[in-house]
Design a protein around this motif. Structure first.
Motif, PDB file in Angstrom:
ATOM      1  N   ARG A 238       0.826  -1.212   0.000  1.00 32.34           N
ATOM      2  CA  ARG A 238       0.000   0.000   0.000  1.00 32.34           C
ATOM      3  C   ARG A 238       0.860   1.262   0.000  1.00 32.34           C
ATOM      4  O   ARG A 238       0.483   2.268  -0.583  1.00 32.34           O
ATOM      5  CB  ARG A 238      -1.007  -0.018   1.140  1.00 32.34           C
ATOM      6  CG  ARG A 238      -0.434   0.051   2.514  1.00 32.34           C
ATOM      7  CD  ARG A 238      -1.513  -0.110   3.557  1.00 32.34           C
ATOM      8  NE  ARG A 238      -1.000   0.215   4.878  1.00 32.34           N
ATOM      9  CZ  ARG A 238      -1.696   0.114   5.977  1.00 32.34           C
ATOM     10  NH1 ARG A 238      -2.946  -0.305   5.931  1.00 32.34           N
ATOM     11  NH2 ARG A 238      -1.163   0.439   7.131  1.00 32.34           N
TER      12      ARG A 238
ATOM     13  N   LEU B 269       1.824   1.756  -3.551  1.00 33.87           N
ATOM     14  CA  LEU B 269       0.649   2.243  -4.286  1.00 33.87           C
ATOM     15  C   LEU B 269       0.447   3.746  -4.077  1.00 33.87           C
ATOM     16  O   LEU B 269       0.173   4.481  -5.026  1.00 33.87           O
ATOM     17  CB  LEU B 269      -0.609   1.513  -3.824  1.00 33.87           C
ATOM     18  CG  LEU B 269      -0.964   0.216  -4.508  1.00 33.87           C
ATOM     19  CD1 LEU B 269      -2.156  -0.437  -3.815  1.00 33.87           C
ATOM     20  CD2 LEU B 269      -1.270   0.427  -5.968  1.00 33.87           C
TER      21      LEU B 269
ATOM     22  N   PHE C 127       0.675   6.595  -6.855  1.00 32.15           N
ATOM     23  CA  PHE C 127      -0.485   7.463  -7.050  1.00 32.15           C
ATOM     24  C   PHE C 127      -0.065   8.929  -6.979  1.00 32.15           C
ATOM     25  O   PHE C 127      -0.447   9.737  -7.828  1.00 32.15           O
ATOM     26  CB  PHE C 127      -1.555   7.158  -6.003  1.00 32.15           C
ATOM     27  CG  PHE C 127      -2.790   8.002  -6.136  1.00 32.15           C
ATOM     28  CD1 PHE C 127      -3.714   7.742  -7.132  1.00 32.15           C
ATOM     29  CD2 PHE C 127      -3.031   9.048  -5.269  1.00 32.15           C
ATOM     30  CE1 PHE C 127      -4.853   8.519  -7.274  1.00 32.15           C
ATOM     31  CE2 PHE C 127      -4.171   9.830  -5.391  1.00 32.15           C
ATOM     32  CZ  PHE C 127      -5.086   9.566  -6.392  1.00 32.15           C
TER      33      PHE C 127
ATOM     34  N   GLN D 196      -4.408   5.304 -12.606  1.00 36.03           N
ATOM     35  CA  GLN D 196      -4.627   6.056 -11.372  1.00 36.03           C
ATOM     36  C   GLN D 196      -5.947   5.636 -10.709  1.00 36.03           C
ATOM     37  O   GLN D 196      -6.013   5.499  -9.496  1.00 36.03           O
ATOM     38  CB  GLN D 196      -4.633   7.562 -11.648  1.00 36.03           C
ATOM     39  CG  GLN D 196      -3.272   8.151 -11.926  1.00 36.03           C
ATOM     40  CD  GLN D 196      -2.381   8.171 -10.710  1.00 36.03           C
ATOM     41  OE1 GLN D 196      -1.754   7.169 -10.365  1.00 36.03           O
ATOM     42  NE2 GLN D 196      -2.323   9.301 -10.044  1.00 36.03           N
TER      43      GLN D 196
ATOM     44  N   ARG E  82      -5.381   2.325  -9.027  1.00 36.48           N
ATOM     45  CA  ARG E  82      -4.603   2.507  -7.789  1.00 36.48           C
ATOM     46  C   ARG E  82      -5.503   3.028  -6.668  1.00 36.48           C
ATOM     47  O   ARG E  82      -5.445   2.547  -5.542  1.00 36.48           O
ATOM     48  CB  ARG E  82      -3.456   3.485  -8.018  1.00 36.48           C
ATOM     49  CG  ARG E  82      -2.344   2.934  -8.842  1.00 36.48           C
ATOM     50  CD  ARG E  82      -1.251   3.973  -9.012  1.00 36.48           C
ATOM     51  NE  ARG E  82      -0.223   3.480  -9.892  1.00 36.48           N
ATOM     52  CZ  ARG E  82       0.248   4.135 -10.944  1.00 36.48           C
ATOM     53  NH1 ARG E  82      -0.200   5.345 -11.238  1.00 36.48           N
ATOM     54  NH2 ARG E  82       1.186   3.605 -11.699  1.00 36.48           N
TER      55      ARG E  82
END
Length: 62
Positions: free
Chosen positions: A20, A23, A27, A38, A41
């Motif tokens: 995460r 991610l 992002f 995007q 994500r």
């Protein structure tokens, strides 16, 4: 949970050495410069936030 709270929680993961965290960094950097990427994500980050909220509420085992 309000949208601004969810976003604050999600962005707090940026320093983590985890899936995460990666991610969030991707992002924030708009890696790939692709709107669909995007969106994917953000959807995955939303799932992570939902799981965290459920764990915090004691609805699922840690």
């Amino acid at each position: 949970m309000a949208a601004d709270e969810i976003l604050r929680v999600i962005m707090s993961w940026a320093d983590e050495d985890s899936h995460r965290g990666r991610l969030v960094r991707a992002f924030q950097a708009n890696a790939g410069n692709d709107v669909m990427l995007q969106a994917k994500r953000l959807a995955m980050l939303g799932l992570h936030a939902e799981r965290q909220a459920k764990r915090a509420a004691g609805l699922v085992p840690a």
